[in-house]
Design an enzyme around this catalytic site. Structure first.
Site, PDB file in Angstrom:
ATOM      1  N   HIS A  93       5.617   6.753  10.981  1.00 47.67           N
ATOM      2  CA  HIS A  93       5.141   6.637   9.605  1.00 47.67           C
ATOM      3  C   HIS A  93       4.291   7.888   9.376  1.00 47.67           C
ATOM      4  O   HIS A  93       3.067   7.821   9.296  1.00 47.67           O
ATOM      5  CB  HIS A  93       4.306   5.359   9.473  1.00 47.67           C
ATOM      6  CG  HIS A  93       3.947   4.986   8.063  1.00 47.67           C
ATOM      7  ND1 HIS A  93       4.284   5.766   6.967  1.00 47.67           N
ATOM      8  CD2 HIS A  93       3.262   3.922   7.562  1.00 47.67           C
ATOM      9  CE1 HIS A  93       3.827   5.166   5.870  1.00 47.67           C
ATOM     10  NE2 HIS A  93       3.218   4.065   6.204  1.00 47.67           N
ATOM     11  N   ARG A 141      11.637   3.250   3.318  1.00 48.92           N
ATOM     12  CA  ARG A 141      10.931   2.314   4.178  1.00 48.92           C
ATOM     13  C   ARG A 141      11.974   1.365   4.743  1.00 48.92           C
ATOM     14  O   ARG A 141      12.775   0.793   3.972  1.00 48.92           O
ATOM     15  CB  ARG A 141       9.926   1.524   3.353  1.00 48.92           C
ATOM     16  CG  ARG A 141       9.272   0.383   4.090  1.00 48.92           C
ATOM     17  CD  ARG A 141       8.109   0.874   4.913  1.00 48.92           C
ATOM     18  NE  ARG A 141       7.298  -0.183   5.467  1.00 48.92           N
ATOM     19  CZ  ARG A 141       6.043  -0.003   5.853  1.00 48.92           C
ATOM     20  NH1 ARG A 141       5.471   1.182   5.743  1.00 48.92           N
ATOM     21  NH2 ARG A 141       5.355  -0.977   6.384  1.00 48.92           N
ATOM     22  N   ARG A 168       0.817  -1.214   0.000  1.00 51.25           N
ATOM     23  CA  ARG A 168       0.000   0.000   0.000  1.00 51.25           C
ATOM     24  C   ARG A 168       0.845   1.256   0.000  1.00 51.25           C
ATOM     25  O   ARG A 168       0.629   2.161  -0.791  1.00 51.25           O
ATOM     26  CB  ARG A 168      -0.930   0.045   1.211  1.00 51.25           C
ATOM     27  CG  ARG A 168      -2.237  -0.688   1.000  1.00 51.25           C
ATOM     28  CD  ARG A 168      -3.167  -0.445   2.167  1.00 51.25           C
ATOM     29  NE  ARG A 168      -2.409  -0.497   3.405  1.00 51.25           N
ATOM     30  CZ  ARG A 168      -1.976  -1.624   3.959  1.00 51.25           C
ATOM     31  NH1 ARG A 168      -2.246  -2.778   3.418  1.00 51.25           N
ATOM     32  NH2 ARG A 168      -1.279  -1.590   5.075  1.00 51.25           N
ATOM     33  N   THR A 169       1.821   1.319   0.901  1.00 51.62           N
ATOM     34  CA  THR A 169       2.637   2.525   0.995  1.00 51.62           C
ATOM     35  C   THR A 169       3.461   2.718  -0.273  1.00 51.62           C
ATOM     36  O   THR A 169       3.584   3.830  -0.796  1.00 51.62           O
ATOM     37  CB  THR A 169       3.561   2.435   2.236  1.00 51.62           C
ATOM     38  OG1 THR A 169       2.744   2.220   3.385  1.00 51.62           O
ATOM     39  CG2 THR A 169       4.357   3.698   2.420  1.00 51.62           C
ATOM     40  N   LYS A 204      27.897  -7.538   0.018  1.00 48.49           N
ATOM     41  CA  LYS A 204      29.355  -7.452   0.109  1.00 48.49           C
ATOM     42  C   LYS A 204      29.827  -6.653   1.318  1.00 48.49           C
ATOM     43  O   LYS A 204      31.026  -6.524   1.537  1.00 48.49           O
ATOM     44  CB  LYS A 204      29.920  -6.809  -1.166  1.00 48.49           C
ATOM     45  CG  LYS A 204      29.866  -7.706  -2.399  1.00 48.49           C
ATOM     46  CD  LYS A 204      30.206  -6.898  -3.649  1.00 48.49           C
ATOM     47  CE  LYS A 204      30.003  -7.729  -4.911  1.00 48.49           C
ATOM     48  NZ  LYS A 204      29.914  -6.863  -6.115  1.00 48.49           N
TER      49      LYS A 204
END
Lengths: 326, 326, 326
Positions: free
Chosen positions: B152, B123, B72-73, B102
């Site tokens: 958020h 995110r 959704r985000t 790495k």
């Protein structure tokens, strides 16, 4: 993200009007609808080859919601959207995304993504998913990009267009299908498509174990199409307009040995093509192929699977998106 | 890829000026900042519904750097960028990319991606990642799209906007929260958001085991907000303006049995809604839901979670990107 | 999706004409070709910083076909395409896609994707993949974005450009390479690049176990370049124009202990830089780094690896795409 919530009935026949319609099944199309769509394709070809950027769907956002990977279909739709001026929001494997892992239903996922877009192109492994999504989505059209062993209408439309482009008609054709008649979704769909038109004769070449199920066979006969089942290459009609070759699916066999025996049965190499096909036959394949057509045949002018058949897929999808979204 | 390296102090309060600011926490926003942002939202809605393509951030490139999936985000931000004319560079699960495998540090990754973009939307599963990224990125703003159990901010802003759109105000409201008060990030953030405004009364309905921690509870009281904890549906106030329902998180429970006992406790079905809510209550949910609101309730006009709440997410993000990037 | 099928010979030298050429190897470039490309870069920098949106390749679609993840190269190319007005179709890990799982050959995959695009940017773990793809693709150019231990020509071009930007020349330079001379693809390629120009002296600092192979060493000498192998920091020349530091690759060592002994050998910290470098030395690194340059050095004006070197990558790729596609 339409400003109006048009309340058209779902799964309506196209009936000459594509605008805002879900495209779930070939059953929605009449001969006339296919004609309207195909009349649009040469314009799309012209855009793709010579007239980009196009602004046909400028500002529109199309969600590609792919629950299983499919490089060709994904790439073809992504390109098609962009070639007519739209943008994509691409969601691959949403089932791995946290919301679905947390237990979100398919219904909620579809309703969330319809809020983000002007159309949803859905690929899903389960039969019926596309029609389910179309019933859920109230504001934007859903286009079926393959729902498991169900339907993949744009594949059938591009197959039909490739034949139409070559012969200028979809009736009065002799078509040879070869490979797996039992499990092949593309074969079943194309038979249904050709059954919309009169006087087509379809030859089905396969091992006995991979023939159409008797139920499917009667269903097709009931559509009025002429079917002839073959088991030997010696019975291939000399005048076939179209050869439609298909992959034998390894995953259907119990042992590699059984598979290998079967898969090596009908292989098109240059000699085979020259012996059994005519000068005007076109050789199609839905891809991927894994050996049933040898690479040397690719350069034969009759082989269209890596040429116009692929390109027509993009053009037909551009035309469909244009008609649905413009 | 700004041409100037503006040396504004990180985590500054917005203070009326969004341009180039990192958006990490709701704490950066005053009532006035929220007002400025919300005044922009109707214009964004108009663009989304009727005035695309927009050229507000034409030519800008926004990196979506998602260390964990969130359909959704991700979809909402990707759409938001494109609806105001920008383009995205989308990097999913960079931790699986070779450079990080790495041994590349988070610092280096952020500095590489700031060189490719005009903004980074991050995110990340770890609390504090967004503020860390904002400190590292010297040239472009970082927008927090969720940092684990941290913040958020655009979720909270869209929740606030959904309330504001309906009632024309963010003060003097009666809000009922239900579900998991203990672990719910969205609940905590929205309580903080509502605490910015006077005379709000918040009711918190949960099982005793899922009440706010006592520490959190005192913190909120210190903000001056009125909190009333409830354990029974019979205590739900009749005049609540907003119901904010939340999911009980399965992963918090030791046994499925414990979870099922808990999760079945406060389920909104039509009867429940008609009994305990008023005619003007709006029913919100941050999604995903897993049964705490039955699907039949979706069509009730009071249910906004799959309607304006989702759409407002995109509009609020469009507004924020416009203010930060224009 | 070119409208004409130009039949130019594959792997032709650029010879002043980039249009439609595959870019597979640095061997295709003469001094003059590099000059033509580099003359384009400042215009690209100006577009990136001040003149977006650009319409240079407006309407063109570039496929990013990445068989292995590489966040920097992927992000840099994706940004480069968009900054000059093009669009991307992004296919990550096509080997996990169903068609390849089903047994599709690399040949067929490339031919499918050339039908969807105006150019293919290919990243692949196997040496020679890019040249193979270039031979297969008949209609669109293929750009090598790294083929295993083979080549990564745009990496070398950005390294060369970063040196050129600073010193205004690519001849008459003293360059110190440090780290892993044996396995480092970027080192080998840059040595080849610098060998195109007269009077360069290259110092190679490494542990004995990580020296160039004797075969590689003779090959380079045969190109006419002056090589001096060093084993001790005390032998570092004081007047080096360029330091090119590289990562010791953990995966090359049998035990962590062996690795740690080796990797800690040549670490650039501020004191080291101040002791052994000159005031005008630039410190480069192809990234990722894992400790061989301490983060405190990042702010030294001589350190360019997280600054111009990264940005030049995007500008050089923009220039190359412009020359190949315009």
């Amino acid at each position: 993200m339409h400003s109006t919530n048009s309340a058209y009935k779902r799964f309506d026949k196209i009936n000459g009007n594509f605008k805002g319609k879900d495209i779930v099944s070939l059953d929605q199309f009449s001969q006339k609808d296919i004609k309207i769509l195909f009349d649009e394709v040469p314009k799309m070809r012209e855009i793709a080859l010579n007239a980009r950027p196009s602004k046909i769907i400028e500002g529109k956002i199309v969600v590609l919601l792919f629950y299983e990977p499919s490089s060709r279909t994904f790439g073809s739709f992504s390109t098609a959207v962009k070639q007519i001026g739209g943008q994509t929001v691409e969601i691959l494997n949403p089932q791995d995304f946290s919301s679905i892992v947390k237990g979100e239903t398919f219904e909620d996922t579809i309703r969330v993504f319809e809020a983000y877009s002007d159309a949803i192109i859905l690929r899903h492994p389960q039969v019926g998913s596309a029609s389910k999504a179309a019933q859920i989505a109230k504001l934007v059209p859903v286009i079926n990009a393959g729902d498991g062993v169900g339907e993949h209408p744009t594949q059938t439309l591009l197959d039909l267009y490739t034949i139409y482009e070559k012969f200028g008609r979809l009736d009065n054709l002799t078509v040879l299908f070869a490979g797996d008649m039992l499990n092949g979704r593309t074969v079943h769909s194309l038979i249904k498509g050709l059954a919309l038109y009169p006087k087509n004769t379809l030859y089905l070449l396969s091992l006995p174990s991979l023939k159409l199920s008797r139920k499917e066979y009667s269903n097709f006969l009931n559509l009025g199409i002429k079917l002839v089942e073959l088991e030997s290459v010696n019975d291939i009609p000399k005048n076939a307009d179209v050869w439609y070759w298909t992959r034998i699916q390894k995953e259907r066999f119990k042992s590699i040995k059984d598979y290998e025996k079967t898969s090596n049965k009908f292989v098109v190499n240059q000699e085979f093509l020259d012996t059994y096909a005519s000068k005007n036959t076109i050789l199609m394949h839905p891809l991927p192929r894994v050996g049933e057509i040898t690479p040397k045949v690719d350069d034969d002018p009759r082989a269209v699977y890596l040429k116009s058949q692929i390109r027509n897929g993009t053009y037909v999808r551009m035309a469909l998106l244009t008609k649905v979204l413009e």
